[in-house]
Design a protein around this motif. Structure first.
Motif, PDB file in Angstrom:
ATOM      1  N   ALA A 104       0.847  -1.197   0.000  1.00 59.82           N
ATOM      2  CA  ALA A 104       0.000   0.000   0.000  1.00 59.82           C
ATOM      3  C   ALA A 104       0.878   1.241   0.000  1.00 59.82           C
ATOM      4  O   ALA A 104       1.995   1.232   0.531  1.00 59.82           O
ATOM      5  N   TYR A 105       0.351   2.326  -0.587  1.00 68.25           N
ATOM      6  CA  TYR A 105       1.109   3.571  -0.648  1.00 68.25           C
ATOM      7  C   TYR A 105       1.417   4.109   0.752  1.00 68.25           C
ATOM      8  O   TYR A 105       2.481   4.697   0.982  1.00 68.25           O
ATOM      9  N   GLY A 106       0.493   3.941   1.680  1.00 69.43           N
ATOM     10  CA  GLY A 106       0.713   4.413   3.037  1.00 69.43           C
ATOM     11  C   GLY A 106       1.929   3.760   3.682  1.00 69.43           C
ATOM     12  O   GLY A 106       2.657   4.398   4.443  1.00 69.43           O
ATOM     13  N   GLU A 107       2.142   2.487   3.374  1.00 66.51           N
ATOM     14  CA  GLU A 107       3.305   1.786   3.913  1.00 66.51           C
ATOM     15  C   GLU A 107       4.595   2.389   3.360  1.00 66.51           C
ATOM     16  O   GLU A 107       5.591   2.527   4.087  1.00 66.51           O
ATOM     17  N   VAL A 108       4.569   2.729   2.084  1.00 57.30           N
ATOM     18  CA  VAL A 108       5.742   3.342   1.462  1.00 57.30           C
ATOM     19  C   VAL A 108       6.059   4.677   2.146  1.00 57.30           C
ATOM     20  O   VAL A 108       7.211   4.954   2.508  1.00 57.30           O
ATOM     21  N   LYS A 109       5.038   5.499   2.333  1.00 60.70           N
ATOM     22  CA  LYS A 109       5.258   6.807   2.948  1.00 60.70           C
ATOM     23  C   LYS A 109       5.777   6.674   4.382  1.00 60.70           C
ATOM     24  O   LYS A 109       6.647   7.458   4.803  1.00 60.70           O
ATOM     25  N   LYS A 110       5.284   5.713   5.108  1.00 61.65           N
ATOM     26  CA  LYS A 110       5.761   5.506   6.476  1.00 61.65           C
ATOM     27  C   LYS A 110       7.233   5.101   6.464  1.00 61.65           C
ATOM     28  O   LYS A 110       8.036   5.614   7.258  1.00 61.65           O
ATOM     29  N   ALA A 111       7.593   4.203   5.553  1.00 63.31           N
ATOM     30  CA  ALA A 111       8.985   3.760   5.465  1.00 63.31           C
ATOM     31  C   ALA A 111       9.901   4.901   5.028  1.00 63.31           C
ATOM     32  O   ALA A 111      11.020   5.050   5.542  1.00 63.31           O
ATOM     33  N   VAL A 112       9.433   5.706   4.090  1.00 61.49           N
ATOM     34  CA  VAL A 112      10.224   6.852   3.635  1.00 61.49           C
ATOM     35  C   VAL A 112      10.431   7.835   4.782  1.00 61.49           C
ATOM     36  O   VAL A 112      11.545   8.343   4.994  1.00 61.49           O
ATOM     37  N   THR A 113       9.380   8.123   5.521  1.00 59.43           N
ATOM     38  CA  THR A 113       9.478   9.042   6.654  1.00 59.43           C
ATOM     39  C   THR A 113      10.530   8.565   7.638  1.00 59.43           C
ATOM     40  O   THR A 113      11.409   9.343   8.066  1.00 59.43           O
ATOM     41  N   GLU A 114      10.466   7.296   8.022  1.00 60.98           N
ATOM     42  CA  GLU A 114      11.422   6.760   8.989  1.00 60.98           C
ATOM     43  C   GLU A 114      12.846   6.813   8.460  1.00 60.98           C
ATOM     44  O   GLU A 114      13.784   7.162   9.192  1.00 60.98           O
ATOM     45  N   ALA A 115      13.013   6.469   7.170  1.00 61.21           N
ATOM     46  CA  ALA A 115      14.358   6.453   6.582  1.00 61.21           C
ATOM     47  C   ALA A 115      14.953   7.847   6.486  1.00 61.21           C
ATOM     48  O   ALA A 115      16.140   8.056   6.767  1.00 61.21           O
ATOM     49  N   VAL A 116      14.124   8.822   6.090  1.00 56.65           N
ATOM     50  CA  VAL A 116      14.612  10.201   5.963  1.00 56.65           C
ATOM     51  C   VAL A 116      14.981  10.759   7.338  1.00 56.65           C
ATOM     52  O   VAL A 116      16.034  11.394   7.505  1.00 56.65           O
ATOM     53  N   ILE A 117      14.136  10.534   8.320  1.00 60.52           N
ATOM     54  CA  ILE A 117      14.414  11.023   9.672  1.00 60.52           C
ATOM     55  C   ILE A 117      15.709  10.410  10.202  1.00 60.52           C
ATOM     56  O   ILE A 117      16.566  11.103  10.769  1.00 60.52           O
ATOM     57  N   ASP A 118      15.883   9.101  10.002  1.00 60.22           N
ATOM     58  CA  ASP A 118      17.095   8.428  10.468  1.00 60.22           C
ATOM     59  C   ASP A 118      18.337   8.938   9.740  1.00 60.22           C
ATOM     60  O   ASP A 118      19.408   9.056  10.342  1.00 60.22           O
ATOM     61  N   GLU A 119      18.188   9.228   8.451  1.00 64.14           N
ATOM     62  CA  GLU A 119      19.320   9.713   7.656  1.00 64.14           C
ATOM     63  C   GLU A 119      19.737  11.114   8.082  1.00 64.14           C
ATOM     64  O   GLU A 119      20.939  11.425   8.168  1.00 64.14           O
ATOM     65  N   LEU A 120      18.768  11.976   8.345  1.00 65.32           N
ATOM     66  CA  LEU A 120      19.071  13.379   8.616  1.00 65.32           C
ATOM     67  C   LEU A 120      19.349  13.688  10.083  1.00 65.32           C
ATOM     68  O   LEU A 120      19.992  14.702  10.383  1.00 65.32           O
ATOM     69  N   ARG A 121      18.881  12.831  11.002  1.00 66.91           N
ATOM     70  CA  ARG A 121      19.021  13.156  12.425  1.00 66.91           C
ATOM     71  C   ARG A 121      20.470  13.424  12.842  1.00 66.91           C
ATOM     72  O   ARG A 121      20.768  14.486  13.415  1.00 66.91           O
ATOM     73  N   PRO A 122      21.414  12.508  12.585  1.00 65.74           N
ATOM     74  CA  PRO A 122      22.793  12.792  13.023  1.00 65.74           C
ATOM     75  C   PRO A 122      23.417  13.978  12.287  1.00 65.74           C
ATOM     76  O   PRO A 122      24.199  14.731  12.871  1.00 65.74           O
ATOM     77  N   LEU A 123      23.052  14.155  11.025  1.00 60.99           N
ATOM     78  CA  LEU A 123      23.560  15.292  10.257  1.00 60.99           C
ATOM     79  C   LEU A 123      23.079  16.603  10.868  1.00 60.99           C
ATOM     80  O   LEU A 123      23.851  17.545  11.068  1.00 60.99           O
ATOM     81  N   ARG A 124      21.792  16.657  11.193  1.00 63.06           N
ATOM     82  CA  ARG A 124      21.203  17.866  11.760  1.00 63.06           C
ATOM     83  C   ARG A 124      21.816  18.174  13.132  1.00 63.06           C
ATOM     84  O   ARG A 124      22.092  19.332  13.461  1.00 63.06           O
ATOM     85  N   GLU A 125      22.088  17.137  13.921  1.00 60.00           N
ATOM     86  CA  GLU A 125      22.684  17.340  15.237  1.00 60.00           C
ATOM     87  C   GLU A 125      24.099  17.899  15.120  1.00 60.00           C
ATOM     88  O   GLU A 125      24.489  18.799  15.869  1.00 60.00           O
ATOM     89  N   ARG A 126      24.876  17.362  14.174  1.00 58.48           N
ATOM     90  CA  ARG A 126      26.237  17.877  13.986  1.00 58.48           C
ATOM     91  C   ARG A 126      26.203  19.310  13.467  1.00 58.48           C
ATOM     92  O   ARG A 126      27.018  20.143  13.867  1.00 58.48           O
ATOM     93  N   MET A 127      25.260  19.617  12.575  1.00 54.86           N
ATOM     94  CA  MET A 127      25.126  20.988  12.077  1.00 54.86           C
ATOM     95  C   MET A 127      24.789  21.944  13.205  1.00 54.86           C
ATOM     96  O   MET A 127      25.384  23.028  13.320  1.00 54.86           O
TER      97      MET A 127
END
Length: 325
Positions: free
Chosen positions: A263-286
């Protein structure tokens, strides 16, 4: 073979800037490569001085937070004492016709005229400034997309012309196509790229967006009514964009990630989690760098010294050969 790459602070950095370029610079950079914040290029269209200064610092922090060595980054305007005279020398080697043929100038000036806003001379001449950026540092390779390849060709033409007329001063650079990277599109309109200077930011994921805002933007991402969970960029560009973002963040092949959902909703949930995980350490270092102004100023000063030292002999040679040094 040193490379030179840059990012213009025309807006806050986006997920597309990070996945498509900056992360690759950090992972694939080599000794001698240089990366800079092209704040002077950000002055070719109307801008706010304080905002330009703040975004330049933010971009510098991003480059370092992403993992690029601090001595390999600098801010373009810190080299003004070198870039000013070299740009003038190169402008005196460039014909009006060459500058007028630049596709970006024609497109952007046409848009300005359509909106009845003034076209700045800097928009016309900035490809020569870009040539000065490249030639000053003696870059052998300049990784660029299709929209900037013409500017590198101008730098090549000016280097050859100067060397032939006055004597050898410049390395003739090569435009290189970077390895395939994430092709991140606007979530609201996947026909256009995710642009840091977009007027409507509803479909733009900014690096400094907080997790809740990132989640809201992904939830509202355009998909389609076909109900087919397949990677088909031409037929389902919205879904394809989400799958490409997920693949880039997780390091998996895009067609492999598409196979795991119903389902599309599953894709969006997975994308949200992946983007947040990818950007969190970068944003903290910035944030850490932006809060530690002394350290960020030290990094900026050091980077400017490295770039200035690297270009000093080349500038002196060019001015002497041109008859003004």
């Amino acid at each position: 073979m040193p490379r030179l790459s840059a990012i213009t602070p025309s807006g806050p950095a986006t997920l597309g800037n990070y996945l498509g370029a900056i992360r690759r610079w950090a992972r694939e950079g080599r000794p001698g490569d240089l990366y800079f914040v092209s704040d002077l290029h950000g002055m070719t269209t109307p801008y706010h001085p304080q905002r330009l200064r703040a975004r330049s610092r933010e971009m510098l922090a991003l480059l370092v937070a992403a993992g690029i060595e601090p001595e390999q980054v600098f801010v373009q305007s810190d080299l003004l004492p070198q870039l000013g005279p070299l740009t003038w020398v190169l402008e005196c080697s460039c014909s009006f016709g060459e500058a007028a043929r630049m596709t970006q100038f024609k497109e952007k000036s046409a848009a300005r005229e359509l909106a009845a806003t003034p076209v700045r001379v800097g928009l016309f001449t900035y490809p020569v400034l870009m040539a000065a950026d490249i030639l000053l540092q003696g870059a052998d390779e300049v990784p660029v997309g299709d929209d900037q390849a013409q500017h590198v060709e101008l730098a090549r033409a000016l280097a050859r012309r100067f060397n032939g007329a006055y004597g050898e001063a410049f390395v003739v650079p090569e435009a290189v196509t970077p390895p395939a990277a994430a092709r991140v599109r606007d979530l609201s309109d996947p026909s256009r790229k995710m642009d840091k200077s977009a007027r409507d930011s509803a479909g733009v994921l900014f690096v400094m967006d907080d997790p809740d805002l990132l989640a809201r933007k992904v939830r509202r991402a355009v998909t389609d009514g076909l109900g087919r969970l397949e990677y088909r960029p031409d037929e389902q560009p919205g879904l394809a964009n989400l799958l490409e973002i997920l693949a880039a963040c997780t390091g998996q092949p895009v067609r492999a990630v598409a196979a795991g959902f119903s389902a599309y909703g599953e894709v969006k949930k997975a994308v949200t989690e992946a983007v947040i995980d990818e950007l969190r350490p970068l944003r903290e270092r910035m944030r850490g760098l932006l809060e530690d102004t002394t350290e960020l100023d030290r990094i900026r000063k050091r980077g400017a010294m490295v770039a200035t030292d690297r270009g000093a002999h080349r500038l002196a040679t060019a001015l002497r050969l041109a008859g003004v040094g």
